[in-house]
Design an enzyme around this catalytic site. Structure first.
Site, PDB file in Angstrom:
ATOM      1  N   GLU A 212      83.489  26.143  -1.011  1.00  0.00           N
ATOM      2  CA  GLU A 212      82.468  27.010  -0.417  1.00  0.00           C
ATOM      3  C   GLU A 212      81.162  27.066  -1.203  1.00  0.00           C
ATOM      4  O   GLU A 212      80.764  28.128  -1.709  1.00  0.00           O
ATOM      5  CB  GLU A 212      83.014  28.420  -0.183  1.00  0.00           C
ATOM      6  CG  GLU A 212      84.114  28.450   0.852  1.00  0.00           C
ATOM      7  CD  GLU A 212      84.307  29.817   1.489  1.00  0.00           C
ATOM      8  OE1 GLU A 212      83.618  30.770   1.115  1.00  0.00           O
ATOM      9  OE2 GLU A 212      85.162  29.915   2.401  1.00  0.00           O
ATOM     10  N   GLU A 401      90.780  26.618   4.906  1.00  0.00           N
ATOM     11  CA  GLU A 401      91.047  28.061   4.929  1.00  0.00           C
ATOM     12  C   GLU A 401      90.787  28.597   6.321  1.00  0.00           C
ATOM     13  O   GLU A 401      89.824  28.198   6.976  1.00  0.00           O
ATOM     14  CB  GLU A 401      90.130  28.833   3.962  1.00  0.00           C
ATOM     15  CG  GLU A 401      90.500  28.708   2.513  1.00  0.00           C
ATOM     16  CD  GLU A 401      89.556  29.511   1.615  1.00  0.00           C
ATOM     17  OE1 GLU A 401      89.043  30.561   2.048  1.00  0.00           O
ATOM     18  OE2 GLU A 401      89.334  29.050   0.480  1.00  0.00           O
TER      19      GLU A 401
HETATM   20  C1  BGC Z   1      87.078  32.228  -0.007  1.00  0.00           C
HETATM   21  C2  BGC Z   1      88.255  33.022  -0.493  1.00  0.00           C
HETATM   22  C3  BGC Z   1      88.178  34.420   0.069  1.00  0.00           C
HETATM   23  C4  BGC Z   1      88.265  34.331   1.576  1.00  0.00           C
HETATM   24  C5  BGC Z   1      88.223  35.673   2.294  1.00  0.00           C
HETATM   25  C6  BGC Z   1      86.699  32.486   1.417  1.00  0.00           C
HETATM   26  O1  BGC Z   1      85.334  32.754   1.455  1.00  0.00           O
HETATM   27  O2  BGC Z   1      87.226  30.865  -0.288  1.00  0.00           O
HETATM   28  O3  BGC Z   1      88.278  33.003  -1.876  1.00  0.00           O
HETATM   29  O4  BGC Z   1      89.142  35.272  -0.435  1.00  0.00           O
HETATM   30  O5  BGC Z   1      87.218  33.555   2.080  1.00  0.00           O
HETATM   31  O6  BGC Z   1      87.041  36.326   2.046  1.00  0.00           O
END
Ligand code: BGC
Length: 496
Positions: A212, A401
């Site tokens: 990110e 993610e």
């Molecule tokens: C990040 C995580 C974070 C998740 C939820 C992403 O931006 O990679 O580290 O916990 O989103 O906010």
């Protein structure tokens, strides 16, 4: 928590579904009625979720500072998040990652939790200051040992490790010495660290370089709300982002040079996700243009080896300074692209303006999950990979993610009925399935997150896990969504 307990708990949760099915079946009092009921309960073909490809990779994800704790153990150096979280007023609930999930010591139990989900892959990150306490120079073998133990445990349980090298915990020493990402010295130090890991963490075949960029550069160096808390002017911010892109390119080369043959490498980016507000050919084209331009500062330069004309014109005098050689390094081909996809960032329409697109304002009534930024727009996980694959001709995408926060209160019976998370996941997974069915090359999915953890500036106030964590006792309890996800993974389909 032991593996047995977690499996039992998950089975209990899954049993809830079985109970529901049994109640339905009772209504039928003879064989014929049974059959009829079964017919009625079989969804019409149009309602039936198509399965995912046979080799689709299901996984879950975490990151080092958010779960490890043990910040002063075995020679770990400080990271910018240690310093930042200990600065009064920076973290909403005043907490730090000092203890977090104590994963450093509980990793075996946590691997059992992963296994209980039935997933075959786990994306974790390595704390750079555990391995190089000063950011560069002398390595700390004990830091590396931890990750080797973790990888061994994963492999012993049939779980493929996917390692991320940088999930925001920059060694504070580099921040102090050279200004962190403000200097290309940090890019070079990152390449050395990458080579070191690739050569010695031999159980890992897939490496994400940085996580990110779109967030940690802007939030940490531009707006000052993430570590290291700087508010740099545009030119310096663009330069810092360029140094991260350079670090990525150098790391890709270093990993290829030092890792085992066949080690795969790419980045995990929170792509600025653009969705056509109304699906028309013109708006799809506008979303495509917007996706390319709004990601030009990292994904674009990495995948094209150049900044777009639009990006450079917009930045004007604030554009990053770079050499042709740097662009060549940054554009070193990757093996895959990781996309972190949570919320639609931009709904766009076609426009007569030179840019070719228009970004629409969000109404305040737009629905969101338990985090205000997490707007619900399941179609984003269809459009972002589809458009990215087309623009950059990508053949392997991982959703590195996706997931949501939820209130996650414990009910009187001790269970967590996170129906909103299940609703969110069901809808997003359905859209992801749609993309795959249309040929978008999404090969795997990592659900964020395995368990509740230190959610950066929100501290422990926002829960993203499939397992609920009691941060006093460190007990992990599977939420209902853990049973939902296990079911999806087991069937390789959403629903029946
Ligand atoms: C990040 C995580 C974070 C998740 C939820 C992403 O931006 O990679 O580290 O916990 O989103 O906010």
């Amino acid at each position: 928590m032991s593996a047995d307990v977690s499996r039992r708990d998950l089975a209990k949760l899954a049993g809830l579904a079985a109970l529901g099915a049994a109640a339905g079946a009772k209504a039928a009092d003879n064989k014929a009625a049974d059959n009829k009921a079964a017919d009625n309960e079989t969804p019409a073909p149009a309602d039936r979720a198509a399965p995912f490809p046979k080799d689709f990779l299901w996984g879950t994800a975490t990151s080092s500072y958010q779960i490890e704790g043990a910040v002063d153990e075995d020679g770990r150096g400080k990271s910018i998040w240690d310093i930042f979280s200990h600065t009064p007023g920076k973290i909403e609930d005043g907490s730090t990652g000092d203890r977090a999930n104590e994963h450093y010591h509980r990793y075996k139990d946590d691997v059992a939790l992963i296994k209980a989900l039935g997933v075959k892959a786990y994306r974790f990150s390595i704390a750079w200051p555990r391995v190089f306490p000063d950011g560069s120079g002398q390595p700390n073998p004990k830091g590396l040992d931890f990750y080797n133990r973790l990888v061994d445990e994963l492999l012993a349980n049939g779980i493929e490790p996917y390692a991320t090298l940088y999930h925001w915990d920059l060694p504070q020493a580099l921040q102090d010495r050279v200004g962190g990402w403000q200097s290309s010295d940090t890019s070079k130090a990152f390449a050395d660290y990458s080579a070191y890991i690739a050569a010695r963490l031999t159980g890992v075949k897939t490496i994400f370089t940085v996580n990110e960029v779109g967030r940690f550069v802007n939030f940490g160096y531009g707006w000052g709300i993430d570590a290291p808390g700087l508010k740099l002017p545009a030119a310096q911010l663009n330069q810092a982002r360029h140094h991260v892109a350079l670090a990525h390119g150098l790391a890709v080369q270093a990993i290829r040079a030092s890792g085992r043959a066949g080690t795969r490498v790419g980045a995990a980016e929170n792509i600025a996700a653009c969705v056509p507000a109304i699906v028309t050919p013109e708006n799809i084209r506008a979303a495509e243009i917007a996706t390319r331009e709004l990601n030009a500062g990292f994904l674009g330069v990495v995948l094209e080896g150049k900044y777009t004309d639009g990006f450079l014109a917009y930045a004007g005098a604030d554009a990053p300074k770079f050499t042709p050689d740097e662009l060549r390094i940054i554009g070193t081909p990757n093996d895959f692209v990781g996309l972190n996809i949570y919320a639609p960032q931009y709904y766009v329409t076609a426009s007569d303006r030179a840019s070719g697109f228009r970004v629409l304002p969000f109404p305040t009534s737009f629905p969101h999950m338990n985090s205000e930024w997490l707007r619900v727009g399941p179609e984003v996980i269809y459009w972002a990979p589809r458009l990215a694959a087309k623009i950059w001709n990508i053949d392997t995408i991982y959703i590195s993610e996706n997931g949501t926060s939820s209130e996650d209160k414990i009910s009187a019976d001790g269970q967590v009925y996170d129906l909103d998370r299940i609703m969110f996941l069901r809808n997003y997974l359905t859209q992801m399935q749609r993309a795959i069915a249309e040929g978008v090359p999404i090969r795997g999915y990592f659900l964020w997150s395995l368990m509740d953890n230190f959610e950066w500036i929100y501290g422990y106030g926002k829960r993203f896990g499939l397992y609920r964590v009691d941060f006093e006792t460190q007990a992990r309890v599977p939420k209902l969504s853990a049973a939902f996800y296990r079911d999806v993974v087991m069937r390789n389909a959403i629903g029946v």
